[in-house]
Design a protein around this motif. Structure first.
Motif, PDB file in Angstrom:
ATOM      1  N   PRO A 189       0.816  -1.216   0.000  1.00 27.90           N
ATOM      2  CA  PRO A 189       0.000   0.000   0.000  1.00 27.90           C
ATOM      3  C   PRO A 189       0.851   1.267   0.000  1.00 27.90           C
ATOM      4  N   LYS A 190       0.301   2.320  -0.542  1.00 27.23           N
ATOM      5  CA  LYS A 190       0.981   3.613  -0.532  1.00 27.23           C
ATOM      6  C   LYS A 190       1.169   4.100   0.906  1.00 27.23           C
ATOM      7  N   GLY A 191       2.354   4.654   1.157  1.00 24.38           N
ATOM      8  CA  GLY A 191       2.626   5.231   2.460  1.00 24.38           C
ATOM      9  C   GLY A 191       2.841   4.229   3.567  1.00 24.38           C
ATOM     10  N   SER A 192       3.001   2.946   3.230  1.00 27.95           N
ATOM     11  CA  SER A 192       3.144   1.912   4.252  1.00 27.95           C
ATOM     12  C   SER A 192       4.613   1.626   4.538  1.00 27.95           C
ATOM     13  N   PHE A 193       4.837   0.921   5.639  1.00 24.47           N
ATOM     14  CA  PHE A 193       6.159   0.408   5.992  1.00 24.47           C
ATOM     15  C   PHE A 193       6.029  -1.112   5.937  1.00 24.47           C
ATOM     16  N   PHE A 194       6.359  -1.685   4.785  1.00 19.56           N
ATOM     17  CA  PHE A 194       6.104  -3.095   4.486  1.00 19.56           C
ATOM     18  C   PHE A 194       7.369  -3.890   4.754  1.00 19.56           C
ATOM     19  N   GLY A 195       7.291  -4.868   5.663  1.00 17.38           N
ATOM     20  CA  GLY A 195       8.456  -5.643   6.044  1.00 17.38           C
ATOM     21  C   GLY A 195       8.526  -6.978   5.332  1.00 17.38           C
ATOM     22  N   VAL A 196       9.756  -7.422   5.036  1.00 14.18           N
ATOM     23  CA  VAL A 196      10.006  -8.751   4.483  1.00 14.18           C
ATOM     24  C   VAL A 196      11.087  -9.401   5.334  1.00 14.18           C
ATOM     25  N   VAL A 197      10.788 -10.576   5.884  1.00 14.67           N
ATOM     26  CA  VAL A 197      11.736 -11.265   6.754  1.00 14.67           C
ATOM     27  C   VAL A 197      11.960 -12.690   6.253  1.00 14.67           C
ATOM     28  N   GLY A 198      13.046 -13.286   6.734  1.00 14.85           N
ATOM     29  CA  GLY A 198      13.377 -14.656   6.369  1.00 14.85           C
ATOM     30  C   GLY A 198      14.859 -14.909   6.545  1.00 14.85           C
ATOM     31  N   GLU A 199      15.252 -16.175   6.457  1.00 15.93           N
ATOM     32  CA  GLU A 199      16.658 -16.539   6.584  1.00 15.93           C
ATOM     33  C   GLU A 199      17.462 -16.039   5.394  1.00 15.93           C
ATOM     34  N   SER A 200      18.787 -16.038   5.561  1.00 16.17           N
ATOM     35  CA  SER A 200      19.665 -15.753   4.433  1.00 16.17           C
ATOM     36  C   SER A 200      19.426 -16.788   3.346  1.00 16.17           C
ATOM     37  N   GLY A 201      19.306 -16.319   2.107  1.00 14.44           N
ATOM     38  CA  GLY A 201      19.033 -17.220   0.999  1.00 14.44           C
ATOM     39  C   GLY A 201      17.570 -17.405   0.692  1.00 14.44           C
ATOM     40  N   SER A 202      16.699 -16.672   1.403  1.00 11.62           N
ATOM     41  CA  SER A 202      15.260 -16.824   1.164  1.00 11.62           C
ATOM     42  C   SER A 202      14.767 -16.012  -0.029  1.00 11.62           C
ATOM     43  N   GLY A 203      15.591 -15.088  -0.544  1.00 12.24           N
ATOM     44  CA  GLY A 203      15.195 -14.303  -1.719  1.00 12.24           C
ATOM     45  C   GLY A 203      14.750 -12.895  -1.410  1.00 12.24           C
ATOM     46  N   LYS A 204      14.947 -12.429  -0.180  1.00 15.48           N
ATOM     47  CA  LYS A 204      14.480 -11.091   0.217  1.00 15.48           C
ATOM     48  C   LYS A 204      15.128  -9.988  -0.625  1.00 15.48           C
ATOM     49  N   THR A 205      16.448 -10.034  -0.706  1.00 11.16           N
ATOM     50  CA  THR A 205      17.170  -8.989  -1.437  1.00 11.16           C
ATOM     51  C   THR A 205      16.847  -9.023  -2.917  1.00 11.16           C
ATOM     52  N   THR A 206      16.732 -10.214  -3.501  1.00  8.78           N
ATOM     53  CA  THR A 206      16.391 -10.318  -4.920  1.00  8.78           C
ATOM     54  C   THR A 206      15.011  -9.745  -5.196  1.00  8.78           C
ATOM     55  N   LEU A 207      14.068  -9.963  -4.281  1.00  5.59           N
ATOM     56  CA  LEU A 207      12.746  -9.368  -4.440  1.00  5.59           C
ATOM     57  C   LEU A 207      12.843  -7.847  -4.457  1.00  5.59           C
ATOM     58  N   GLY A 208      13.600  -7.283  -3.504  1.00  6.66           N
ATOM     59  CA  GLY A 208      13.761  -5.829  -3.469  1.00  6.66           C
ATOM     60  C   GLY A 208      14.394  -5.294  -4.735  1.00  6.66           C
ATOM     61  N   ARG A 209      15.407  -5.989  -5.239  1.00  8.60           N
ATOM     62  CA  ARG A 209      16.073  -5.534  -6.459  1.00  8.60           C
ATOM     63  C   ARG A 209      15.160  -5.638  -7.669  1.00  8.60           C
ATOM     64  N   ALA A 210      14.322  -6.670  -7.707  1.00 12.81           N
ATOM     65  CA  ALA A 210      13.386  -6.797  -8.821  1.00 12.81           C
ATOM     66  C   ALA A 210      12.396  -5.641  -8.832  1.00 12.81           C
ATOM     67  N   LEU A 211      11.949  -5.222  -7.640  1.00 18.21           N
ATOM     68  CA  LEU A 211      10.991  -4.117  -7.565  1.00 18.21           C
ATOM     69  C   LEU A 211      11.644  -2.768  -7.860  1.00 18.21           C
ATOM     70  N   LEU A 212      12.978  -2.726  -7.825  1.00 22.06           N
ATOM     71  CA  LEU A 212      13.709  -1.520  -8.224  1.00 22.06           C
ATOM     72  C   LEU A 212      14.154  -1.590  -9.685  1.00 22.06           C
ATOM     73  N   GLN A 213      13.846  -2.682 -10.359  1.00 21.42           N
ATOM     74  CA  GLN A 213      14.281  -2.930 -11.739  1.00 21.42           C
ATOM     75  C   GLN A 213      15.801  -3.004 -11.816  1.00 21.42           C
ATOM     76  N   ALA A 214      16.429  -3.508 -10.740  1.00 20.75           N
ATOM     77  CA  ALA A 214      17.876  -3.701 -10.725  1.00 20.75           C
ATOM     78  C   ALA A 214      18.259  -5.087 -11.225  1.00 20.75           C
ATOM     79  N   VAL A 215      17.302  -6.020 -11.204  1.00 15.81           N
ATOM     80  CA  VAL A 215      17.473  -7.335 -11.835  1.00 15.81           C
ATOM     81  C   VAL A 215      16.231  -7.580 -12.683  1.00 15.81           C
ATOM     82  N   PRO A 216      16.375  -8.279 -13.801  1.00 21.26           N
ATOM     83  CA  PRO A 216      15.219  -8.474 -14.688  1.00 21.26           C
ATOM     84  C   PRO A 216      14.214  -9.463 -14.124  1.00 21.26           C
ATOM     85  N   VAL A 217      12.944  -9.207 -14.419  1.00 20.32           N
ATOM     86  CA  VAL A 217      11.860 -10.106 -14.051  1.00 20.32           C
ATOM     87  C   VAL A 217      11.792 -11.236 -15.067  1.00 20.32           C
TER      88      VAL A 217
END
Length: 344
Positions: free
Chosen positions: A41-69
């Motif tokens: 949602p707009k204006g939210s503080f949306f958290g993503v948690v999980g162990e190392s290797g769960s894909g958290k950082t890749t998800l963030g980079r995909a939403l920044l268009q830093a890695v291709p979908v």
């Protein structure tokens, strides 16, 4: 023009894969993000948690268009523009770079030691051509520096003269200088002392309220997530296994993986030994995922059904989503001890 919506970013069956060579003539796809559907949602503080290797950082980079979908969809819609992040390019991509920014994990490695603080903060403005004169650039730099609680004399210094907390403020100022609507904070306080973490988190929360910025906050620290986030998604092996408003998730986790994570939160009471649930084994390789529910090799409640079939995501009226065949039966099991209480 895009019609107004309460959702800033929405994904549907989003996949991000990286080709890997398994032999001289054979390639495979490492699925770092595997079929994620979520709404931020707009204006939210949306958290993503999980162990190392769960894909958290890749998800963030995909939403920044830093890695291709690889497949699926990711839509950005701030009411002014609407971009399909899987195909955005050219002038639209340049505009999206202004609207979406990243705060890095390590403030020591993220700043050039050869540039002054003024030049570091001003660089996005100059690269994107958002200001026409040096005076206009300097005025914007001073404005955002004050917003991030940096003194004006700091602008003439180099990064080596600052502590970790001050360097992270500089990183935040650089991310905010172009006026983004969406900011990914990837483990933004993990490299800082605990006392400094609280100060940076309070700064991010105040920026969210004052500027209306939407944050995607990636973290492995559940206590930090409880303090800052409005909504939390729990990732395991590239998938979201549970997602709910923060208070609901911390009061009544439904997935066995979430319960195991919560049971490991340390207690401030030295006499409380707790009952941390130790998961057997390590997170499997994304290149060799288990059949059925990917968590079943480590789950103490797994059955033959879990080994055969992947669970469907179930969502209630309050927005609490869980992917588990047996979450209803497990809801009668005693909740893990020592859970951090979300902030009001």
């Amino acid at each position: 023009m895009s019609q107004s919506s309460s959702i800033l970013i929405s994904t549907k069956e989003l996949q991000v894969g990286f080709p890997i060579r398994k032999g001289p003539f054979k390639k495979d796809l490492l699925k770092a993000v595997d079929g994620i559907s979520l709404n931020i949602p707009k204006g939210s503080f949306f958290g993503v948690v999980g162990e190392s290797g769960s894909g958290k950082t890749t998800l963030g980079r995909a939403l920044l268009q830093a890695v291709p979908v690889t497949s699926g969809s990711a839509i950005y819609d701030d009411g002014e523009v609407r971009y399909d992040l899987g195909s955005v390019k050219g002038a639209e991509l340049k505009d999206y770079r202004r609207r979406a920014q990243l705060i890095f994990q390590d403030p020591y490695a993220a700043l050039s030691p050869r540039m002054t603080v003024r030049d570091i903060i001003a660089e996005p403005l100059e690269v994107m051509g958002l200001t026409k004169t040096r005076e206009e650039t300097d005025a914007r730099v001073r404005e955002v520096a004050a917003t991030c609680r940096l003194n004006l004399e700091h602008l003439r210094r180099f990064p080596h003269a600052f502590s970790g907390g001050q360097r992270q403020r500089i990183s935040i100022a650089r991310a905010l200088v172009c006026g983004p609507r969406f900011v990914v904070a990837d483990e933004a306080v993990a490299a800082l002392d605990v006392s400094i973490q609280a100060d940076i988190l309070n700064l991010l929360k105040s920026l969210q309220r004052e500027l209306g910025i939407t944050f995607l906050f990636i973290s492995h620290d559940l206590s930090v997530v409880a303090h800052t986030c409005d909504h939390v998604a729990v990732m395991y092996l590239g998938r979201i296994v549970e997602s709910a408003p923060t208070r609901d998730l911390f009061r009544a986790p439904r997935h066995p993986y979430t319960k195991a994570l919560f049971s490991a939160i340390p207690s401030l009471d030295p006499d409380d030994r707790g009952r941390a649930q130790v998961l057997s084994g390590e997170i499997p390789s994304p290149t060799n995922q288990p059949s059925g529910c990917t968590f079943h090799p480590r789950c103490p409640f797994a059955t033959d059904l879990c080994k055969r079939e992947a669970p469907r995501a179930e969502k209630d009226a309050a927005g609490h989503m869980v992917s588990c065949h047996h979450w209803r039966e497990l809801s009668t099991v005693a909740e893990p001890q020592r859970q951090a209480e979300p902030a009001e």
